[in-house]
Enzyme design. Structure first.
Site, PDB file in Angstrom:
ATOM      1  N   LYS A   1       1.047   1.651  -7.408  1.00 38.03           N
ATOM      2  CA  LYS A   1       0.628   0.128  -7.643  1.00 38.03           C
ATOM      3  C   LYS A   1       0.171   0.063  -8.977  1.00 38.03           C
ATOM      4  O   LYS A   1       0.715  -0.795  -9.778  1.00 38.03           O
ATOM      5  CB  LYS A   1      -0.445  -0.330  -6.634  1.00 38.03           C
ATOM      6  CG  LYS A   1      -0.107  -0.769  -5.413  1.00 38.03           C
ATOM      7  CD  LYS A   1      -1.283  -1.620  -4.577  1.00 38.03           C
ATOM      8  CE  LYS A   1      -1.086  -2.126  -3.322  1.00 38.03           C
ATOM      9  NZ  LYS A   1      -2.198  -2.879  -2.663  1.00 38.03           N
TER      10      LYS A   1
ATOM     11  N   ASP B   1      -3.434  -7.518  -3.582  1.00 37.56           N
ATOM     12  CA  ASP B   1      -3.558  -7.281  -2.006  1.00 37.56           C
ATOM     13  C   ASP B   1      -1.974  -7.484  -1.548  1.00 37.56           C
ATOM     14  O   ASP B   1      -1.446  -8.736  -1.912  1.00 37.56           O
ATOM     15  CB  ASP B   1      -4.495  -8.341  -1.187  1.00 37.56           C
ATOM     16  CG  ASP B   1      -4.822  -7.420   0.232  1.00 37.56           C
ATOM     17  OD1 ASP B   1      -5.287  -6.321   0.127  1.00 37.56           O
ATOM     18  OD2 ASP B   1      -4.811  -8.465   0.990  1.00 37.56           O
TER      19      ASP B   1
ATOM     20  N   PHE C   1       6.736   4.120  -2.377  1.00 39.18           N
ATOM     21  CA  PHE C   1       5.718   4.552  -1.920  1.00 39.18           C
ATOM     22  C   PHE C   1       5.586   3.341  -0.455  1.00 39.18           C
ATOM     23  O   PHE C   1       6.205   2.349  -0.389  1.00 39.18           O
ATOM     24  CB  PHE C   1       4.519   4.440  -2.385  1.00 39.18           C
ATOM     25  CG  PHE C   1       3.990   3.183  -3.109  1.00 39.18           C
ATOM     26  CD1 PHE C   1       3.205   2.091  -2.367  1.00 39.18           C
ATOM     27  CD2 PHE C   1       4.442   2.751  -4.365  1.00 39.18           C
ATOM     28  CE1 PHE C   1       2.899   0.895  -3.262  1.00 39.18           C
ATOM     29  CE2 PHE C   1       4.226   1.556  -5.164  1.00 39.18           C
ATOM     30  CZ  PHE C   1       3.401   0.867  -4.403  1.00 39.18           C
TER      31      PHE C   1
ATOM     32  N   ASP D   1       8.372   1.036   1.206  1.00 43.09           N
ATOM     33  CA  ASP D   1       9.621   1.123   0.364  1.00 43.09           C
ATOM     34  C   ASP D   1      10.966   1.589   1.152  1.00 43.09           C
ATOM     35  O   ASP D   1      12.061   1.066   1.105  1.00 43.09           O
ATOM     36  CB  ASP D   1       9.353   1.819  -1.003  1.00 43.09           C
ATOM     37  CG  ASP D   1       8.648   0.802  -1.923  1.00 43.09           C
ATOM     38  OD1 ASP D   1       8.248  -0.332  -1.405  1.00 43.09           O
ATOM     39  OD2 ASP D   1       8.305   1.243  -2.884  1.00 43.09           O
TER      40      ASP D   1
ATOM     41  N   GLY E   1      -6.808   2.413  -5.622  1.00 42.21           N
ATOM     42  CA  GLY E   1      -6.668   3.688  -5.788  1.00 42.21           C
ATOM     43  C   GLY E   1      -5.288   4.182  -5.331  1.00 42.21           C
ATOM     44  O   GLY E   1      -4.872   5.307  -5.604  1.00 42.21           O
TER      45      GLY E   1
END
Length: 184
Positions: free
Chosen positions: A13, A66, A142, A145, A9
């Protein structure tokens, strides 16, 4: 063109992985439905289980990611619980936990889980070493970071194009591609 469902979601990524895969003739299709996530202290079983669950549910090849940030002074915390910690504490509180710590070394790790329907899942790790900055820097990226420093700049300062050349996710996807293209 190969098609792989990428389950996340997280827009950041997905964009990062989509952009890498398209250079190799692979179309990533985003699926935001998620999967039951194991509560484990390691990323590999979480990614493997998620990929297998969704591949069998959708009857399509599936890739999951993950990831976690592992801070050495905090004994690897938050590790596989990074998303939960980010949601509940955020970067300012992580920086607060690091106050007074001399050892600021940390690493980001991504494990790509890949599975085809009815098959056993495979996992592909990627790691990038760095350190925790003393303050948030940069507006790019995001998650963690802005506090993860790599070669003197945070991932938040690097910008997506530069970050995507060296990131943990890039390294994991490269490991996957080496297997996928080599075996395709």
């Amino acid at each position: 063109m190969h098609k792989i469902v990428f389950v996340t979601g997280n827009k950041g990524k997905f964009a990062e992985v989509r952009d890498i895969l398209k250079n190799f003739g692979i179309e990533a299709i985003q699926n935001k439905d998620g999967y039951p996530e194991l509560q484990e202290d390691e990323l590999e079983p979480i990614a493997a289980n998620g990929a297998q669950y969704v591949a069998n549910k959708l009857n399509m090849p599936v890739m999951v990611d993950d990831s976690g940030i592992f801070i050495n002074a905090l004994n690897g915390f938050p590790g596989p619980y990074s998303r939960f910690v980010e949601d509940k504490l955020g970067n300012p509180k992580v920086l607060k936990l690091m106050e007074g710590e001399k050892d600021r070394s940390a690493y980001f790790k991504t494990v790509i889980g890949y599975c085809e329907p009815g098959q056993e899942p495979l996992v592909f790790p990627g790691v990038v070493e760095g350190k925790i900055a003393y303050e948030e820097r940069g507006t790019g990226g995001f998650g963690y970071d802005p506090i993860f420093e790599y070669n003197g700049m945070t991932f938040g300062e690097l910008g997506d194009e530069e970050k995507n050349k060296v990131s943990h996710r890039r390294r994991a996807v490269d490991n996957f591609l080496e297997w996928f293209i080599g075996g395709a």
